[in-house]
Design an enzyme around this catalytic site. Sequence first.
Site, PDB file in Angstrom:
ATOM      1  N   ASP A  38     110.252  43.712 -21.235  1.00 44.31           N
ATOM      2  CA  ASP A  38     111.674  43.417 -20.980  1.00 44.31           C
ATOM      3  C   ASP A  38     112.257  44.532 -20.122  1.00 44.31           C
ATOM      4  OD1 ASP A  38     113.708  41.375 -22.795  1.00 44.31           O
ATOM      5  OD2 ASP A  38     114.691  42.887 -21.565  1.00 44.31           O
ATOM      6  N   ASP A  64     110.463  44.432 -15.065  1.00 45.14           N
ATOM      7  CA  ASP A  64     111.416  43.589 -14.341  1.00 45.14           C
ATOM      8  C   ASP A  64     110.579  42.531 -13.629  1.00 45.14           C
ATOM      9  OD1 ASP A  64     113.079  42.349 -12.542  1.00 45.14           O
ATOM     10  OD2 ASP A  64     113.937  44.209 -11.746  1.00 45.14           O
ATOM     11  N   ASN A  91     109.348  33.809 -20.037  1.00 54.57           N
ATOM     12  CA  ASN A  91     110.585  33.534 -20.771  1.00 54.57           C
ATOM     13  C   ASN A  91     111.817  34.188 -20.146  1.00 54.57           C
ATOM     14  OD1 ASN A  91     112.220  33.087 -23.434  1.00 54.57           O
ATOM     15  ND2 ASN A  91     112.280  35.286 -23.077  1.00 54.57           N
ATOM     16  N   TYR A 157     121.381  27.813 -11.925  1.00 55.40           N
ATOM     17  CA  TYR A 157     120.518  27.711 -13.114  1.00 55.40           C
ATOM     18  C   TYR A 157     119.812  26.363 -13.158  1.00 55.40           C
ATOM     19  CZ  TYR A 157     119.156  28.133 -18.065  1.00 55.40           C
ATOM     20  OH  TYR A 157     118.454  28.195 -19.249  1.00 55.40           O
ATOM     21  N   LYS A 161     115.708  25.860 -13.023  1.00 56.99           N
ATOM     22  CA  LYS A 161     114.933  25.284 -14.127  1.00 56.99           C
ATOM     23  C   LYS A 161     114.216  23.998 -13.687  1.00 56.99           C
ATOM     24  CE  LYS A 161     115.734  28.543 -17.045  1.00 56.99           C
ATOM     25  NZ  LYS A 161     114.645  29.442 -17.469  1.00 56.99           N
ATOM     26  N   ILE A 190     120.392  26.975 -27.522  1.00 53.71           N
ATOM     27  CA  ILE A 190     119.860  27.781 -28.611  1.00 53.71           C
ATOM     28  C   ILE A 190     120.790  28.980 -28.778  1.00 53.71           C
ATOM     29  CG2 ILE A 190     117.845  29.078 -29.434  1.00 53.71           C
ATOM     30  CD1 ILE A 190     117.285  26.062 -28.928  1.00 53.71           C
ATOM     31  N   THR A 192     121.577  32.318 -28.846  1.00 56.43           N
ATOM     32  CA  THR A 192     120.970  33.608 -28.461  1.00 56.43           C
ATOM     33  C   THR A 192     122.050  34.426 -27.743  1.00 56.43           C
ATOM     34  OG1 THR A 192     120.384  32.869 -26.233  1.00 56.43           O
ATOM     35  CG2 THR A 192     118.757  32.435 -27.981  1.00 56.43           C
TER      36      THR A 192
HETATM   37  P1  NAI Z   1     118.626  36.102 -23.708  1.00 49.96           P
HETATM   38  O1  NAI Z   1     119.587  36.506 -22.648  1.00 49.96           O
HETATM   39  O2  NAI Z   1     119.080  36.078 -25.107  1.00 49.96           O
HETATM   40  O3  NAI Z   1     117.321  37.020 -23.589  1.00 49.96           O
HETATM   41  C1  NAI Z   1     116.677  37.124 -22.348  1.00 49.96           C
HETATM   42  C2  NAI Z   1     115.936  38.452 -22.243  1.00 49.96           C
HETATM   43  O4  NAI Z   1     115.410  38.517 -20.912  1.00 49.96           O
HETATM   44  C3  NAI Z   1     116.824  39.679 -22.426  1.00 49.96           C
HETATM   45  O5  NAI Z   1     116.224  40.563 -23.348  1.00 49.96           O
HETATM   46  C4  NAI Z   1     116.897  40.281 -21.015  1.00 49.96           C
HETATM   47  O6  NAI Z   1     116.966  41.709 -21.041  1.00 49.96           O
HETATM   48  C5  NAI Z   1     115.594  39.821 -20.409  1.00 49.96           C
HETATM   49  N1  NAI Z   1     115.630  39.793 -18.939  1.00 49.96           N
HETATM   50  C6  NAI Z   1     116.631  39.381 -18.119  1.00 49.96           C
HETATM   51  N2  NAI Z   1     116.278  39.558 -16.845  1.00 49.96           N
HETATM   52  C7  NAI Z   1     115.026  40.065 -16.846  1.00 49.96           C
HETATM   53  C8  NAI Z   1     114.115  40.460 -15.826  1.00 49.96           C
HETATM   54  N3  NAI Z   1     114.428  40.385 -14.517  1.00 49.96           N
HETATM   55  N4  NAI Z   1     112.896  40.934 -16.195  1.00 49.96           N
HETATM   56  C9  NAI Z   1     112.570  41.014 -17.505  1.00 49.96           C
HETATM   57  N5  NAI Z   1     113.398  40.682 -18.516  1.00 49.96           N
HETATM   58  C10 NAI Z   1     114.604  40.217 -18.168  1.00 49.96           C
HETATM   59  O7  NAI Z   1     118.062  34.659 -23.256  1.00 49.96           O
HETATM   60  P2  NAI Z   1     117.503  33.444 -24.155  1.00 49.96           P
HETATM   61  O8  NAI Z   1     118.624  32.557 -24.491  1.00 49.96           O
HETATM   62  O9  NAI Z   1     116.617  33.950 -25.216  1.00 49.96           O
HETATM   63  O10 NAI Z   1     116.659  32.664 -23.042  1.00 49.96           O
HETATM   64  C11 NAI Z   1     115.272  32.864 -22.839  1.00 49.96           C
HETATM   65  C12 NAI Z   1     114.776  31.828 -21.848  1.00 49.96           C
HETATM   66  O11 NAI Z   1     115.015  30.514 -22.371  1.00 49.96           O
HETATM   67  C13 NAI Z   1     115.483  31.869 -20.494  1.00 49.96           C
HETATM   68  O12 NAI Z   1     114.551  31.578 -19.473  1.00 49.96           O
HETATM   69  C14 NAI Z   1     116.523  30.780 -20.624  1.00 49.96           C
HETATM   70  O13 NAI Z   1     116.910  30.283 -19.379  1.00 49.96           O
HETATM   71  C15 NAI Z   1     115.758  29.755 -21.436  1.00 49.96           C
HETATM   72  N6  NAI Z   1     116.622  28.808 -22.124  1.00 49.96           N
HETATM   73  C16 NAI Z   1     117.569  29.235 -23.012  1.00 49.96           C
HETATM   74  C17 NAI Z   1     118.404  28.324 -23.644  1.00 49.96           C
HETATM   75  C18 NAI Z   1     119.460  28.732 -24.601  1.00 49.96           C
HETATM   76  O14 NAI Z   1     120.288  27.883 -24.947  1.00 49.96           O
HETATM   77  N7  NAI Z   1     119.504  29.960 -25.080  1.00 49.96           N
HETATM   78  C19 NAI Z   1     118.288  26.882 -23.366  1.00 49.96           C
HETATM   79  C20 NAI Z   1     117.246  26.547 -22.437  1.00 49.96           C
HETATM   80  C21 NAI Z   1     116.453  27.488 -21.849  1.00 49.96           C
END
Ligand code: NAI
Length: 257
Positions: A38, A64, A91, A157, A161, A190, A192
């Site tokens: 991360d 990154d 992810n 976004y 996706k 979700i 988060t």
């Molecule tokens: P989140 O924002 O809670 O966690 C994402 C993590 O990715 C964070 O720890 C952040 O520091 C890290 N991150 C961001 N940019 C980065 C980079 N350039 N390199 C490495 N790490 C990086 O996000 P969440 O909700 O857990 O989402 C995870 C995945 O699931 C994403 O791809 C999101 O688009 C997808 N998703 C999420 C949904 C939701 O409702 N939460 C719904 C559908 C898909």
Amino acid sequence: MMKRVDQKTAVITGAANGIGKAAALLLAEQGAKVAVTDLNDEDGQCVVAEIEAAGGVAKFWHLDTSDEDNVQKVFSDVAREFGSIDILVNNAGIAGVNKPTHEISKKEWETLMSINVTGVFLCTKHVIPYMQKSSTGSIINLSSIYGLVGAADLPPYHASKGAVRLMSKNDALIYAKDNIRVNSVHPGFIWTPLVEALAKDSPEGPEAFKAELDSRHPIGHVGAPDDIAYGVLYLASDESKFVTGAELVIDGGYTAQ
Ligand code: NAI
């Protein structure tokens, strides 16, 4: 008893929070050695500590996903440390700006694409040689319900996706001969940090925003990170050995309507 991903090693991007964190905890619980990666070192180290406290094996790497040199170096370090890379969970992703398409700057568009699309490309590119070497692999790409249908918000976004959905299918075809499977996962909303941030910024206020989101899912509420982690576990394990190029929708019925 044999655990579901015993003897396997996994790299998870964006594993410090939310869905990535839940996937890291679950894969480790089920026997995988997990590379927690991360941008956020502090939260990432906490995930490693949690895995170790539960008796699992994990290590943190700062990564990154939009930086190719960083990706190449981390994957080579993980392969050296763990011996192989069997599972990649792409992810890491961001929500980006929420305004109509004609108000979005090129810079805002490109910033999101560099993480949500280019990041998936770079991590896939640099993991493939390790998977080819051991003739096995499972790549799991986080797309979204927003990669299947529109919702009249978050334009970059949605585009990102949709791209991830088809990158998964095409890579599934390219690498099937190497026994490397590639699938996408499509979560509904979700709860988060990503969605909490959208709630905080919403004009109607966080509570009304959450109630409205709940009501969009026929099952009556938004999902939890574990709901997605269990899908990731299935695709990571050999239980899904005949599954490639598939889209696993986990959305409380959102896209069934
Ligand atoms: P989140 O924002 O809670 O966690 C994402 C993590 O990715 C964070 O720890 C952040 O520091 C890290 N991150 C961001 N940019 C980065 C980079 N350039 N390199 C490495 N790490 C990086 O996000 P969440 O909700 O857990 O989402 C995870 C995945 O699931 C994403 O791809 C999101 O688009 C997808 N998703 C999420 C949904 C939701 O409702 N939460 C719904 C559908 C898909």
